[in-house]
Design a protein around this motif. Sequence first.
Motif, PDB file in Angstrom:
ATOM      1  N   ARG A  31       0.855  -1.210  -0.040  1.00 21.08           N
ATOM      2  CA  ARG A  31       0.009  -0.045   0.082  1.00 21.08           C
ATOM      3  C   ARG A  31       0.791   1.444  -0.149  1.00 21.08           C
ATOM      4  O   ARG A  31       0.614   2.153  -0.510  1.00 21.08           O
ATOM      5  N   GLU A  32       1.917   1.354   0.630  1.00 22.86           N
ATOM      6  CA  GLU A  32       2.975   2.373   0.670  1.00 22.86           C
ATOM      7  C   GLU A  32       3.577   2.523  -0.638  1.00 22.86           C
ATOM      8  O   GLU A  32       3.694   3.710  -1.010  1.00 22.86           O
ATOM      9  N   MET A  33       3.731   1.395  -1.324  1.00 24.10           N
ATOM     10  CA  MET A  33       4.454   1.656  -2.645  1.00 24.10           C
ATOM     11  C   MET A  33       3.371   2.017  -3.598  1.00 24.10           C
ATOM     12  O   MET A  33       3.714   2.799  -4.406  1.00 24.10           O
ATOM     13  N   TYR A  34       2.091   1.798  -3.434  1.00 22.69           N
ATOM     14  CA  TYR A  34       0.914   2.220  -4.365  1.00 22.69           C
ATOM     15  C   TYR A  34       0.900   3.776  -4.049  1.00 22.69           C
ATOM     16  O   TYR A  34       0.680   4.393  -5.081  1.00 22.69           O
ATOM     17  N   SER A  35       1.032   4.117  -2.855  1.00 23.25           N
ATOM     18  CA  SER A  35       0.775   5.562  -2.336  1.00 23.25           C
ATOM     19  C   SER A  35       2.003   6.423  -3.126  1.00 23.25           C
ATOM     20  O   SER A  35       1.668   7.332  -3.516  1.00 23.25           O
ATOM     21  N   SER A  36       3.180   5.712  -3.245  1.00 26.84           N
ATOM     22  CA  SER A  36       4.397   6.349  -3.839  1.00 26.84           C
ATOM     23  C   SER A  36       3.772   6.573  -5.275  1.00 26.84           C
ATOM     24  O   SER A  36       4.340   7.545  -5.836  1.00 26.84           O
ATOM     25  N   ASN A  37       3.344   5.484  -5.803  1.00 35.59           N
ATOM     26  CA  ASN A  37       3.032   5.553  -7.467  1.00 35.59           C
ATOM     27  C   ASN A  37       2.335   6.490  -7.673  1.00 35.59           C
ATOM     28  O   ASN A  37       1.983   7.329  -8.602  1.00 35.59           O
ATOM     29  N   TYR A  49       1.317   9.361  -5.947  1.00 37.60           N
ATOM     30  CA  TYR A  49       1.855  10.749  -5.737  1.00 37.60           C
ATOM     31  C   TYR A  49       2.725  11.167  -7.058  1.00 37.60           C
ATOM     32  O   TYR A  49       2.848  12.073  -7.441  1.00 37.60           O
ATOM     33  N   LEU A  50       3.574  10.030  -7.363  1.00 38.48           N
ATOM     34  CA  LEU A  50       4.308  10.197  -8.642  1.00 38.48           C
ATOM     35  C   LEU A  50       3.466  10.527  -9.865  1.00 38.48           C
ATOM     36  O   LEU A  50       3.912  11.614 -10.677  1.00 38.48           O
ATOM     37  N   SER A  51       2.403   9.790  -9.933  1.00 36.52           N
ATOM     38  CA  SER A  51       1.545   9.886 -11.042  1.00 36.52           C
ATOM     39  C   SER A  51       0.786  11.446 -11.056  1.00 36.52           C
ATOM     40  O   SER A  51       0.803  12.067 -11.906  1.00 36.52           O
ATOM     41  N   MET A  52       0.427  11.868  -9.804  1.00 34.56           N
ATOM     42  CA  MET A  52       0.075  13.249  -9.586  1.00 34.56           C
ATOM     43  C   MET A  52       1.080  14.347  -9.935  1.00 34.56           C
ATOM     44  O   MET A  52       0.787  15.081 -10.528  1.00 34.56           O
ATOM     45  N   ALA A  53       2.477  13.831  -9.628  1.00 35.58           N
ATOM     46  CA  ALA A  53       3.437  14.835 -10.012  1.00 35.58           C
ATOM     47  C   ALA A  53       3.478  14.978 -11.383  1.00 35.58           C
ATOM     48  O   ALA A  53       3.643  16.131 -11.946  1.00 35.58           O
ATOM     49  N   ALA A  54       3.325  13.823 -12.226  1.00 35.01           N
ATOM     50  CA  ALA A  54       3.445  14.035 -13.560  1.00 35.01           C
ATOM     51  C   ALA A  54       2.180  14.619 -14.214  1.00 35.01           C
ATOM     52  O   ALA A  54       2.599  15.571 -15.070  1.00 35.01           O
ATOM     53  N   GLN A  61       6.764  13.759  -2.013  1.00 33.97           N
ATOM     54  CA  GLN A  61       5.662  12.927  -1.336  1.00 33.97           C
ATOM     55  C   GLN A  61       5.888  11.580  -1.673  1.00 33.97           C
ATOM     56  O   GLN A  61       5.796  10.572  -0.902  1.00 33.97           O
ATOM     57  N   ALA A  62       6.102  11.324  -2.979  1.00 35.68           N
ATOM     58  CA  ALA A  62       6.292   9.961  -3.640  1.00 35.68           C
ATOM     59  C   ALA A  62       7.455   9.280  -2.909  1.00 35.68           C
ATOM     60  O   ALA A  62       7.509   7.993  -2.485  1.00 35.68           O
ATOM     61  N   GLU A  63       8.673  10.094  -2.925  1.00 32.68           N
ATOM     62  CA  GLU A  63       9.980   9.589  -2.094  1.00 32.68           C
ATOM     63  C   GLU A  63       9.398   9.147  -1.010  1.00 32.68           C
ATOM     64  O   GLU A  63      10.385   8.314  -0.049  1.00 32.68           O
ATOM     65  N   GLU A  64       8.775  10.096   0.024  1.00 37.90           N
ATOM     66  CA  GLU A  64       8.378   9.743   1.486  1.00 37.90           C
ATOM     67  C   GLU A  64       7.692   8.426   1.575  1.00 37.90           C
ATOM     68  O   GLU A  64       7.838   7.759   2.527  1.00 37.90           O
ATOM     69  N   GLU A  65       6.806   8.457   0.791  1.00 39.98           N
ATOM     70  CA  GLU A  65       5.986   6.991   0.668  1.00 39.98           C
ATOM     71  C   GLU A  65       6.913   6.038   0.377  1.00 39.98           C
ATOM     72  O   GLU A  65       6.876   4.709   1.179  1.00 39.98           O
ATOM     73  N   MET A  66       7.749   5.832  -0.399  1.00 43.82           N
ATOM     74  CA  MET A  66       8.731   4.839  -0.614  1.00 43.82           C
ATOM     75  C   MET A  66       9.567   4.579   0.599  1.00 43.82           C
ATOM     76  O   MET A  66       9.781   3.385   1.056  1.00 43.82           O
ATOM     77  N   GLU A 117      -7.583  16.719  -3.582  1.00 46.27           N
ATOM     78  CA  GLU A 117      -8.860  16.140  -2.800  1.00 46.27           C
ATOM     79  C   GLU A 117      -8.542  14.627  -2.787  1.00 46.27           C
ATOM     80  O   GLU A 117      -8.966  14.421  -1.513  1.00 46.27           O
ATOM     81  N   ASP A 118      -8.084  13.934  -3.745  1.00 50.37           N
ATOM     82  CA  ASP A 118      -7.561  12.739  -3.729  1.00 50.37           C
ATOM     83  C   ASP A 118      -6.713  12.311  -2.666  1.00 50.37           C
ATOM     84  O   ASP A 118      -6.686  11.180  -1.947  1.00 50.37           O
ATOM     85  N   ALA A 119      -5.594  13.170  -2.375  1.00 50.24           N
ATOM     86  CA  ALA A 119      -4.464  12.952  -1.476  1.00 50.24           C
ATOM     87  C   ALA A 119      -5.249  13.106  -0.294  1.00 50.24           C
ATOM     88  O   ALA A 119      -4.803  12.187   0.503  1.00 50.24           O
ATOM     89  N   TYR A 120      -5.786  13.762   0.313  1.00 48.06           N
ATOM     90  CA  TYR A 120      -6.454  14.049   1.476  1.00 48.06           C
ATOM     91  C   TYR A 120      -7.186  12.731   1.776  1.00 48.06           C
ATOM     92  O   TYR A 120      -7.023  11.962   2.804  1.00 48.06           O
ATOM     93  N   ALA A 121      -8.126  12.338   0.790  1.00 45.35           N
ATOM     94  CA  ALA A 121      -8.928  11.159   1.268  1.00 45.35           C
ATOM     95  C   ALA A 121      -8.241  10.033   1.271  1.00 45.35           C
ATOM     96  O   ALA A 121      -8.268   8.926   2.107  1.00 45.35           O
ATOM     97  N   HIS A 122      -7.149   9.894   0.558  1.00 43.70           N
ATOM     98  CA  HIS A 122      -6.343   8.710   0.569  1.00 43.70           C
ATOM     99  C   HIS A 122      -5.534   8.669   1.718  1.00 43.70           C
ATOM    100  O   HIS A 122      -5.286   7.516   2.436  1.00 43.70           O
TER     101      HIS A 122
END
Length: 168
Positions: A16-22, A24-29, A46-51, A88-93
């Motif tokens: 799940r943390e790896m999913y979170s990382s991906n 946030y990386l997708s949001m970065a893109a 944020q993606a780095e933090e999740e990893m 919005e998605d990040a907060y819900a996530h």
Amino acid sequence: MISETLQNAINKQIIREMYSSNLYLSMAAYYASINLNGFANWMRIQAEEEMAHALKFFDYVLDRGGNVALGAIDAPQVKWDNEVAPFEDAYAHEQNVTAWINELMDLSHSEKDYAAISFLNWFIDEQVEEEKNASEILDRLSLTHSSPASLFLLDNELKQRVFVPPTA
Ligand code: MG
């Protein structure tokens, strides 16, 4: 030694943390694609933090004599309708992540695994920060609708974020 139940639950959390990382990386893109490079930077950090969170759980399973089992990571969303939507998605996530950490804590309590409780306390505190950060930026973003200038000010501010590895 960690119980098999808790080990399996933490292995699930690593994914799940790896999913979170991906995610946030997708949001970065997405932010980079609309030239909000400060927002893109914030999400990339944020993606780095999740990893780093994933690795913290990874190390913990190994430290307790358990076996790490990685698995498939769901593909993250790749498109959002506007610059507010990812936050919005990040907060819900992050609220979901908090619920998952709480479940791990419940399990540790039911097993009277005091080492796991101590370890998970870091994540309990971290989730307070994660929810606060996402909700603060979301609140500020919703104010920028009437003022494009304030959107660029916020973008500039988010450009300053740097990765700080989590402490032990
Ligand atoms: Mg996390």
